[in-house]
Design a protein around this motif. Structure first.
Motif, short mmCIF file in Angstrom:
data_model
loop_
_atom_site.label_atom_id
_atom_site.label_comp_id
_atom_site.label_asym_id
_atom_site.label_seq_id
_atom_site.Cartn_x
_atom_site.Cartn_y
_atom_site.Cartn_z
N THR A 66 0.84 -1.19 0.00
CA THR A 66 0.00 0.00 0.00
C THR A 66 0.88 1.24 0.00
O THR A 66 1.61 1.48 0.97
CB THR A 66 -0.91 0.02 1.24
OG1 THR A 66 -1.72 -1.15 1.26
CG2 THR A 66 -1.80 1.25 1.23
N PRO A 67 0.86 2.02 -1.07
CA PRO A 67 1.73 3.20 -1.14
C PRO A 67 1.44 4.18 -0.01
O PRO A 67 0.30 4.36 0.40
CB PRO A 67 1.39 3.82 -2.50
CG PRO A 67 0.81 2.69 -3.31
CD PRO A 67 0.09 1.83 -2.31
N ALA A 104 -5.73 -1.78 -6.51
CA ALA A 104 -6.76 -1.22 -5.64
C ALA A 104 -7.89 -2.23 -5.43
O ALA A 104 -8.43 -2.37 -4.32
CB ALA A 104 -7.30 0.08 -6.23
N GLY A 105 -8.26 -2.95 -6.50
CA GLY A 105 -9.30 -3.97 -6.38
C GLY A 105 -8.90 -5.09 -5.45
O GLY A 105 -9.71 -5.56 -4.64
N ILE A 106 -7.65 -5.53 -5.55
CA ILE A 106 -7.17 -6.59 -4.66
C ILE A 106 -7.23 -6.14 -3.20
O ILE A 106 -7.64 -6.91 -2.31
CB ILE A 106 -5.73 -6.99 -5.05
CG1 ILE A 106 -5.73 -7.67 -6.42
CG2 ILE A 106 -5.11 -7.91 -3.99
CD1 ILE A 106 -4.35 -7.97 -6.97
N ARG A 107 -6.82 -4.90 -2.95
CA ARG A 107 -6.84 -4.41 -1.57
C ARG A 107 -8.27 -4.31 -1.04
O ARG A 107 -8.55 -4.67 0.11
CB ARG A 107 -6.16 -3.03 -1.49
CG ARG A 107 -4.65 -3.11 -1.37
CD ARG A 107 -4.06 -1.75 -1.06
NE ARG A 107 -4.12 -0.86 -2.20
CZ ARG A 107 -3.15 -0.73 -3.11
NH1 ARG A 107 -2.06 -1.47 -3.00
NH2 ARG A 107 -3.27 0.11 -4.11
N LEU A 108 -9.19 -3.84 -1.87
CA LEU A 108 -10.58 -3.73 -1.43
C LEU A 108 -11.18 -5.10 -1.15
O LEU A 108 -11.94 -5.28 -0.18
CB LEU A 108 -11.40 -2.98 -2.48
CG LEU A 108 -11.08 -1.48 -2.63
CD1 LEU A 108 -11.89 -0.88 -3.78
CD2 LEU A 108 -11.36 -0.73 -1.33
N GLY A 111 -10.33 -6.39 2.11
CA GLY A 111 -10.83 -5.62 3.24
C GLY A 111 -9.93 -4.48 3.67
O GLY A 111 -10.12 -3.92 4.75
N GLU A 112 -8.96 -4.12 2.84
CA GLU A 112 -8.06 -3.02 3.16
C GLU A 112 -8.61 -1.71 2.62
O GLU A 112 -9.56 -1.70 1.84
CB GLU A 112 -6.66 -3.29 2.59
CG GLU A 112 -6.02 -4.58 3.13
CD GLU A 112 -4.66 -4.82 2.50
OE1 GLU A 112 -4.14 -3.91 1.82
OE2 GLU A 112 -4.11 -5.94 2.69
N SER A 113 -8.00 -0.63 3.03
CA SER A 113 -8.48 0.68 2.60
C SER A 113 -8.08 0.95 1.16
O SER A 113 -7.12 0.37 0.63
CB SER A 113 -7.88 1.77 3.50
OG SER A 113 -6.47 1.75 3.45
N PHE A 114 -8.82 1.86 0.51
CA PHE A 114 -8.53 2.21 -0.88
C PHE A 114 -7.24 3.01 -0.97
O PHE A 114 -6.99 3.91 -0.17
CB PHE A 114 -9.68 3.03 -1.46
CG PHE A 114 -9.42 3.56 -2.84
CD1 PHE A 114 -9.56 2.73 -3.94
CD2 PHE A 114 -9.01 4.87 -3.02
CE1 PHE A 114 -9.31 3.21 -5.22
CE2 PHE A 114 -8.76 5.36 -4.29
CZ PHE A 114 -8.91 4.53 -5.40
N ALA A 115 -6.43 2.69 -1.94
CA ALA A 115 -5.19 3.43 -2.17
C ALA A 115 -4.73 3.18 -3.59
O ALA A 115 -5.00 2.12 -4.18
CB ALA A 115 -4.10 3.00 -1.18
N VAL A 116 -4.06 4.15 -4.18
CA VAL A 116 -3.46 4.00 -5.51
C VAL A 116 -2.02 4.48 -5.44
O VAL A 116 -1.61 5.11 -4.47
CB VAL A 116 -4.24 4.81 -6.57
CG1 VAL A 116 -5.65 4.29 -6.74
CG2 VAL A 116 -4.25 6.30 -6.20
N GLY A 117 -1.26 4.17 -6.47
CA GLY A 117 0.13 4.59 -6.51
C GLY A 117 1.08 3.52 -6.99
O GLY A 117 2.21 3.83 -7.39
N ASN A 118 0.65 2.24 -6.97
CA ASN A 118 1.53 1.18 -7.46
C ASN A 118 1.78 1.31 -8.95
O ASN A 118 2.91 1.14 -9.43
CB ASN A 118 0.91 -0.20 -7.17
CG ASN A 118 0.56 -0.39 -5.72
OD1 ASN A 118 -0.59 -0.23 -5.34
ND2 ASN A 118 1.55 -0.74 -4.90
#
Length: 455
Positions: A66-67, A104-108, A111-118
Motif C-alpha cells: 500500500t503506497p 486497488a481492487g485486490i486491496r478492497l 478488506g483493506e483501505s482504498f489506495a493508488v500509486g503502485n
C-alpha cells in the motif's frame, strides 16, 4: 534534492577513442542517480537500527504493498512523461491506470483501505528500463532525463520521511520558547491567522488543507508547463522548477537539526501530547517568558519548523510562474495559479499552527538564496550572483542567530525588531528582483524591438 552546464572536454589524452560527450542535463542526472543508492542504503540502515520504516521499505510498499502517498507516485510519473512522445504517454498512462485498478481492487477485496500509486511507480521503472535498453539518441536521452527526475521526486519524499525521524532522534529538546519571543516582533501572526480561520469555517479550512498537502501537485503542473517543449525541440531549459525544489529539499532540512522547533499547535496547543506549555493556541498568546529555555518534547513530533520549507517551496512555485523559460511573460492562468498557491500556502502554514511567522521569513530567504544560485547558469558566477547568494546566506544566519540569542530583546522592542526582520527580507527580495526579473524584462523587450525592426 541540479543540472549544470559542462563543456565537452574533447578527446581523452593518450587514447584513440573520443570521450563520450554527456549532454549537460544528463550529466547531472547520471551523477545524482549514482549517489542515490548510497544515500538510500545508509538511511535504511539507520531506520532499521531505530525501528521505523526506511526509504527502501517504503519504496517496496509502492511496488507491491500500500503506497504511503497516492499523489506523489503519480506526480513522479507525470513528470517523467515530459520526455516521451504523445503516443508513448498514452500507453504509459493506460498501463499505470490499469495496474492501479488491479492493485486497488485486490486491496478492497482483502478488506483493506482504498489506495493508488503502485501503477505509476511500476510504469516509471519500466519506462526507464525500456529507454535504457531499447532506445537511443535524443529519444533515449530525453526519456532517461525525465524518468530520473520523476524517480528523484518520489525518492526525495522517502528521504524526507526518514529525515523527520532524524530530527527527533537528534533533538530531544526544542526551541519553541525562543521562537515565540522572536515571533512577538511580527505580531504573533500564527495566533492571528488561527483565529481568522476559525471564523472563516470548514470550507475555507478544507481548501487550504488540500493546497497545503498537495504542494507537489502544483509543482508538477508548473514543471510540466516549463518542460512542454522538450520532446519537440530536443532541448532542456537551463533552469526549471524541479531543480530548485530538489536543492531546497537537500539544504533546508539541515537547519532542522540545528534549530529544532515543533510549532505553536504542538508546543502551545492541544496536540502537544501532554508536553505543551499550555493550551494557548490559537485563542490566547502565552505569557512571554523573558528567560526562555529549551523544552523537552516527545519522540513522535518532527522538529521541522525552522525554516518553513512549505514557504520556500511555494515561493519557488510563485517565482517560476512569473516568466516562461525563454524569458517571456507566463500565461495569465500560470501567473494567477502561482500567486494563489503561495498566498494559500502561507495562510495555511500560519493558520494551522504549523509555523511561526519568523519561520516563514527564514524559508523565504532560503528560497531566494537557493534560486539565486541556480537561476540562469549561463551567466556564470559573477559578482551579481555572489552577492545575492552570499548575502542571502548571511541574512539567514543573522535571522537564526537572532531568534536563538536575542529573542527577549526582540520581544521587548517588537516594532524595531520586526522592522529589521522584514527589512532584511524586503532587501533580499528587491535585490533578487533587480537581478533576475528587471534586467530580464529589459532584455526580452530589446529582443522584441529588434525582431520588430527586422520585420
Amino acid at each position: 534534492m541540479v543540472d549544470v552546464l559542462v563543456e565537452d572536454p574533447g578527446p581523452r589524452v593518450g587514447s584513440a577513442a573520443p570521450r563520450l560527450r554527456v549532454p549537460p542535463p544528463l550529466a547531472w542526472v547520471v551523477a545524482g542517480v549514482a549517489a542515490v543508492p548510497v544515500l538510500l542504503i545508509a538511511l535504511q540502515l539507520v531506520a532499521m537500527r531505530e525501528g521505523f520504516q526506511g526509504p527502501l521499505g517504503s519504496l517496496w510498499q509502492d511496488y507491491v504493498g500500500t503506497p504511503k502517498s497516492m499523489s506523489v507516485p503519480w506526480a513522479g510519473l507525470i513528470l517523467a512523461l515530459v520526455g516521451i512522445s504523445n503516443r508513448r504517454r498514452i500507453i504509459a498512462l493506460s498501463a499505470a491506470v490499469a495496474i492501479d485498478a488491479v492493485w486497488a481492487g485486490i486491496r478492497l477485496l482483502a478488506g483493506e483501505s482504498f489506495a493508488v500509486g503502485n501503477g505509476p511507480v511500476i510504469v516509471l521503472t519500466g519506462l526507464a528500463l525500456v529507454a535504457w535498453l531499447r532506445w537511443d539518441g535524443t529519444e533515449r536521452r530525453n526519456a532517461l532525463h525525465a524518468a530520473a527526475l520523476g524517480a528523484l521526486l518520489i525518492l526525495a519524499t522517502k528521504v524526507g520521511d526518514v529525515w523527520l525521524h532524524v530530527t527527533i532522534m537528534s533533538s530531544p529538546t526544542v526551541l519553541d520558547e525562543y521562537v515565540l519571543l522572536a515571533d512577538h516582533a511580527l505580531g504573533d501572526p500564527s495566533w492571528v491567522m488561527g483565529r481568522v480561520l476559525d471564523v472563516l469555517g470548514p470550507v475555507v479550512y478544507g481548501v487550504l488543507h488540500w493546497v497545503y498537502i498537495e504542494l507537489p501537485v502544483a509543482a508538477i503542473v508548473v514543471a510540466v508547463w516549463q518542460l512542454r517543449r522538450v520532446v519537440s525541440s530536443g532541448r532542456w531549459p537551463s533552469h526549471y522548477l524541479v531543480r530548485t525544489f530538489l536543492v531546497l529539499g537537500l539544504v533546508g532540512p539541515i537547519v532542522y537539526v540545528i534549530f529544532p522547533v515543533v510549532g505553536p499547535m504542538f508546543a502551545f496547543g492541544p496536540d502537544g501530547n501532554g508536553l505543551q506549555l499550555g493550551n494557548y493556541w490559537p485563542g490566547v498568546v502565552p505569557p512571554l517568558d523573558r528567560n526562555p529555555m529549551p523544552m523537552p518534547f516527545d519522540s513522535v513530533t518532527p522538529r521541522n519548523c525552522m525554516p518553513s520549507m512549505h514557504t520556500a517551496w511555494a515561493l519557488s512555485v510563485f517565482l517560476h510562474t512569473r516568466r516562461d523559460t525563454d524569458g517571456g511573460p507566463a500565461p495569465t492562468w500560470v501567473r494567477w495559479g502561482g500567486a494563489f498557491w503561495l498566498l494559500a500556502t502561507l495562510t495555511a502554514t500560519l493558520g494551522f499552527g504549523y509555523h511561526y511567522g519568523v519561520d516563514l521569513v527564514a524559508g523565504a530567504v532560503l528560497c531566494l538564496t537557493v534560486e539565486s544560485a541556480l537561476r540562469d547558469p549561463g551567466r556564470g558566477w559573477g559578482w551579481f550572483r555572489i552577492r545575492l547568494v552570499g548575502g542571502g546566506a548571511v541574512v539567514l544566519a543573522v535571522l537564526l542567530l537572532s531568534y536563538r540569542y536575542l529573542p527577549a530583546s526582540m520581544a521587548e522592542y517588537p516594532v524595531l525588531a520586526g522592522t529589521v526582520v522584514l527589512a532584511l527580507l524586503a532587501g533580499m527580495a528587491a535585490a533578487f528582483h533587480a537581478t533576475w526579473f528587471a534586467g530580464q524584462r529589459q532584455t526580452v523587450a530589446s529582443q522584441r524591438e529588434t525582431e520588430t525592426a527586422a520585420h
